[in-house]
Design a protein around this motif. Structure first.
Motif, PDB file in Angstrom:
ATOM      1  N   LYS A 160      -6.230   6.729   7.297  1.00 59.17           N
ATOM      2  CA  LYS A 160      -4.829   6.338   7.194  1.00 59.17           C
ATOM      3  C   LYS A 160      -4.673   5.114   6.289  1.00 59.17           C
ATOM      4  O   LYS A 160      -3.756   5.041   5.483  1.00 59.17           O
ATOM      5  CB  LYS A 160      -4.276   6.051   8.591  1.00 59.17           C
ATOM      6  N   LYS A 161      -5.575   4.193   6.478  1.00 54.51           N
ATOM      7  CA  LYS A 161      -5.534   2.970   5.688  1.00 54.51           C
ATOM      8  C   LYS A 161      -5.697   3.297   4.191  1.00 54.51           C
ATOM      9  O   LYS A 161      -4.959   2.817   3.336  1.00 54.51           O
ATOM     10  CB  LYS A 161      -6.662   2.032   6.147  1.00 54.51           C
ATOM     11  N   ASP A 162      -6.651   4.158   3.926  1.00 52.99           N
ATOM     12  CA  ASP A 162      -6.896   4.548   2.541  1.00 52.99           C
ATOM     13  C   ASP A 162      -5.710   5.313   1.969  1.00 52.99           C
ATOM     14  O   ASP A 162      -5.313   5.132   0.822  1.00 52.99           O
ATOM     15  CB  ASP A 162      -8.153   5.418   2.477  1.00 52.99           C
ATOM     16  N   TRP A 163      -5.134   6.153   2.801  1.00 49.03           N
ATOM     17  CA  TRP A 163      -3.987   6.965   2.395  1.00 49.03           C
ATOM     18  C   TRP A 163      -2.834   6.051   1.955  1.00 49.03           C
ATOM     19  O   TRP A 163      -2.186   6.284   0.947  1.00 49.03           O
ATOM     20  CB  TRP A 163      -3.580   7.854   3.567  1.00 49.03           C
ATOM     21  N   LYS A 164      -2.593   5.020   2.746  1.00 49.08           N
ATOM     22  CA  LYS A 164      -1.501   4.087   2.435  1.00 49.08           C
ATOM     23  C   LYS A 164      -1.820   3.311   1.161  1.00 49.08           C
ATOM     24  O   LYS A 164      -0.940   2.998   0.359  1.00 49.08           O
ATOM     25  CB  LYS A 164      -1.320   3.111   3.601  1.00 49.08           C
ATOM     26  N   LYS A 165      -3.066   2.999   1.003  1.00 41.77           N
ATOM     27  CA  LYS A 165      -3.517   2.242  -0.161  1.00 41.77           C
ATOM     28  C   LYS A 165      -3.245   3.000  -1.459  1.00 41.77           C
ATOM     29  O   LYS A 165      -2.954   2.422  -2.493  1.00 41.77           O
ATOM     30  CB  LYS A 165      -5.030   2.030  -0.035  1.00 41.77           C
ATOM     31  N   GLN A 166      -3.369   4.328  -1.344  1.00 40.98           N
ATOM     32  CA  GLN A 166      -3.213   5.146  -2.547  1.00 40.98           C
ATOM     33  C   GLN A 166      -1.781   5.180  -3.067  1.00 40.98           C
ATOM     34  O   GLN A 166      -1.538   5.580  -4.199  1.00 40.98           O
ATOM     35  CB  GLN A 166      -3.665   6.580  -2.250  1.00 40.98           C
ATOM     36  N   ASP A 167      -0.853   4.781  -2.214  1.00 41.56           N
ATOM     37  CA  ASP A 167       0.559   4.775  -2.593  1.00 41.56           C
ATOM     38  C   ASP A 167       0.812   4.186  -3.969  1.00 41.56           C
ATOM     39  O   ASP A 167       1.616   4.682  -4.742  1.00 41.56           O
ATOM     40  CB  ASP A 167       1.366   3.981  -1.555  1.00 41.56           C
ATOM     41  N   SER A 227      -1.066   4.075  -6.449  1.00 41.79           N
ATOM     42  CA  SER A 227      -1.747   4.678  -7.597  1.00 41.79           C
ATOM     43  C   SER A 227      -1.086   5.948  -8.125  1.00 41.79           C
ATOM     44  O   SER A 227      -1.517   6.515  -9.115  1.00 41.79           O
ATOM     45  CB  SER A 227      -3.196   4.969  -7.226  1.00 41.79           C
ATOM     46  N   TYR A 228      -0.028   6.405  -7.435  1.00 40.21           N
ATOM     47  CA  TYR A 228       0.620   7.624  -7.923  1.00 40.21           C
ATOM     48  C   TYR A 228       1.451   7.328  -9.166  1.00 40.21           C
ATOM     49  O   TYR A 228       2.081   6.285  -9.263  1.00 40.21           O
ATOM     50  CB  TYR A 228       1.506   8.229  -6.844  1.00 40.21           C
ATOM     51  N   LYS A 273       7.278   9.515  -4.668  1.00 43.62           N
ATOM     52  CA  LYS A 273       5.932   9.357  -4.082  1.00 43.62           C
ATOM     53  C   LYS A 273       5.649  10.407  -3.007  1.00 43.62           C
ATOM     54  O   LYS A 273       4.540  10.902  -2.884  1.00 43.62           O
ATOM     55  CB  LYS A 273       5.812   7.969  -3.450  1.00 43.62           C
ATOM     56  N   ARG A 307     -10.303   6.398  -7.508  1.00 43.57           N
ATOM     57  CA  ARG A 307      -9.453   5.207  -7.459  1.00 43.57           C
ATOM     58  C   ARG A 307      -9.978   4.147  -6.501  1.00 43.57           C
ATOM     59  O   ARG A 307      -9.707   2.975  -6.648  1.00 43.57           O
ATOM     60  CB  ARG A 307      -8.057   5.584  -6.994  1.00 43.57           C
ATOM     61  N   TYR A 345     -14.291  -1.030   0.375  1.00 41.97           N
ATOM     62  CA  TYR A 345     -15.004  -0.411   1.481  1.00 41.97           C
ATOM     63  C   TYR A 345     -16.500  -0.553   1.249  1.00 41.97           C
ATOM     64  O   TYR A 345     -16.958  -0.586   0.119  1.00 41.97           O
ATOM     65  CB  TYR A 345     -14.685   1.086   1.557  1.00 41.97           C
ATOM     66  N   TYR A 350     -11.788  13.632   3.044  1.00 40.85           N
ATOM     67  CA  TYR A 350     -10.887  14.292   2.093  1.00 40.85           C
ATOM     68  C   TYR A 350     -11.382  15.700   1.785  1.00 40.85           C
ATOM     69  O   TYR A 350     -10.599  16.639   1.644  1.00 40.85           O
ATOM     70  CB  TYR A 350     -10.758  13.488   0.799  1.00 40.85           C
ATOM     71  N   LEU A 395      -0.598  11.405   8.632  1.00 40.64           N
ATOM     72  CA  LEU A 395      -0.905  10.281   7.732  1.00 40.64           C
ATOM     73  C   LEU A 395       0.359   9.541   7.315  1.00 40.64           C
ATOM     74  O   LEU A 395       0.335   8.352   7.015  1.00 40.64           O
ATOM     75  CB  LEU A 395      -1.644  10.783   6.483  1.00 40.64           C
TER      76      LEU A 395
END
Lengths: 213, 164
Positions: free
Chosen positions: A8-15, A17-18, B18, B92, B98, B110, B128
């Protein structure tokens, strides 16, 4: 940390980069053509509706003359009137179901409506096949009950030099082969249509359905 | 359709785009497929826009159409079916964020998500996005209980992949 929290944390982080599409890019996108399965189903259904209802028109008038000899003209005329009324009902149902498809429904309902629309046309095709089979059985029955008239109509003055009995056999076998070939072609056609277009939809729909029961 | 509506749609869409990228992220695994699905969802949104009454939030409406398009309407074109290396999707993530094990775990997760069914992908996506079970059940058209059961199954599945 829990693995899912990490995700989840990573998912939010990707925001961040879109890519951001500009006004003009979006403008271009909305003027492109959709290639959704609903559109394809619509096109295929229309083609099928036209094909089956137009099939009769493809038969040249000359071939119909033979039915006069058996006094079948009125019978065929009446069936056609009934047939086209039924075609009309099918077209109405198809249109009604198609119009009810809305992308803003829940996923479950959307899939249900697409399948319903497609089914209408399937029933239409089944109806047509049943009608053709039924009519050929009736017509053949009448024709074979009057073999002399039939031989005279189809093989006038014995142009093809065969005996009457042999001619009747050839007629019967030819018709059976034609029927098998047509049904075979239809079967292949529907395998393709369902294989390509609807397999994924059916699978997803089943998954939701099994969940609900 | 009139220009004013078009302008309004594009502006609003731009602000929320987004969401659509994220749907594409879950359902596709290469750039080409991503763009393809993005285009189809955008077209579907625009087609449905004149009927958008504003009785729900625009974002909620976008989630629904986005998922419906990805699950039901979208036809994968031939060129997008080919499988791609999942590693490329993760380029990315900076290694400083991490440690190695976490990065490895994410990569696996993923990968596992991409192997889920279309419906399961939808569920994990909404999870998510912090959607509650009520919203999830209303989007997919299943009961809240079933959404919960199915979600737990997916979570367990993802966890077993990481801790076999």
């Amino acid at each position: 940390m829990d693995e899912l929290d990490l995700l989840k944390k990573d998912w939010k982080k990707q925001d961040a980069s879109y890519p951001e599409l500009s006004y003009n890019e979006i403008y271009k996108l909305i003027h492109k053509k959709s290639s959704s399965i609903v559109k394809w189903i619509f096109i295929i259904c229309i083609v099928e509706l036209l094909f089956w209802s137009g099939l009769n028109l493809l038969v040249p008038e000359k071939y119909l003359e033979i039915y006069d000899k058996f006094n079948l003209r009125t019978f065929l005329y009446v069936t056609q009137v009934i047939h086209y009324s039924i075609v009309f009902i099918f077209i109405y149902l198809f249109y009604k179901n198609y119009k009810a498809i809305s992308v803003t429904e829940t996923t479950n309902l959307l899939m249900q409506k697409i399948i319903k629309t497609r089914k209408t046309v399937n029933y239409y095709v089944y109806y047509n096949i049943a009608l053709y089979v039924l009519l050929s059985v009736i017509v053949n029955f009448i024709m074979f009950s009057n073999p002399e008239t039939m031989i005279e109509a189809l093989n006038p003055n014995n142009k093809i030099n065969v005996s009457g009995a042999k001619f009747l056999n050839i007629m019967l076998i030819a018709q059976i082969i034609a029927l098998v070939v047509i049904i075979g072609l239809l079967w292949i056609y529907y395998r393709i249509i369902y294989g390509i277009l609807l397999k994924r939809l059916n699978r997803n729909y089943k998954e939701l359905e099994t969940l609900e029961f | 359709m009139n220009k004013e509506l078009e302008h309004k749609f594009i502006s609003e869409f731009q602000e929320h785009q987004k969401i659509i990228h994220k749907v594409c992220r879950i359902y596709t695994n290469n750039q080409e497929a991503h763009n393809d699905l993005f285009q189809e969802i955008t077209i579907q949104l625009w087609k449905a826009y004149p009927k958008f009454r504003g009785d729900s939030k625009l974002s909620t409406w976008m989630y629904r159409i986005g998922l419906n398009t990805a699950i039901t309407l979208y036809r994968k074109s031939k060129r997008t079916i080919k499988t791609q290396d999942f590693d490329t999707v993760l380029h990315r993530i900076k290694s400083t964020d991490y440690d190695n094990t976490e990065e490895e775990q994410l990569k696996l997760m993923y990968k596992a998500i991409h192997q889920l069914s279309d419906i399961d992908k939808g569920l994990i996506f909404l999870y998510l996005e912090d959607k509650n079970y009520k919203e999830i059940s209303e989007t997919l058209g299943i009961s809240e209980v079933n959404a919960r059961v199915k979600m737990n199954r997916i979570k367990t599945r993802l966890k077993t992949i990481l801790n076999p």
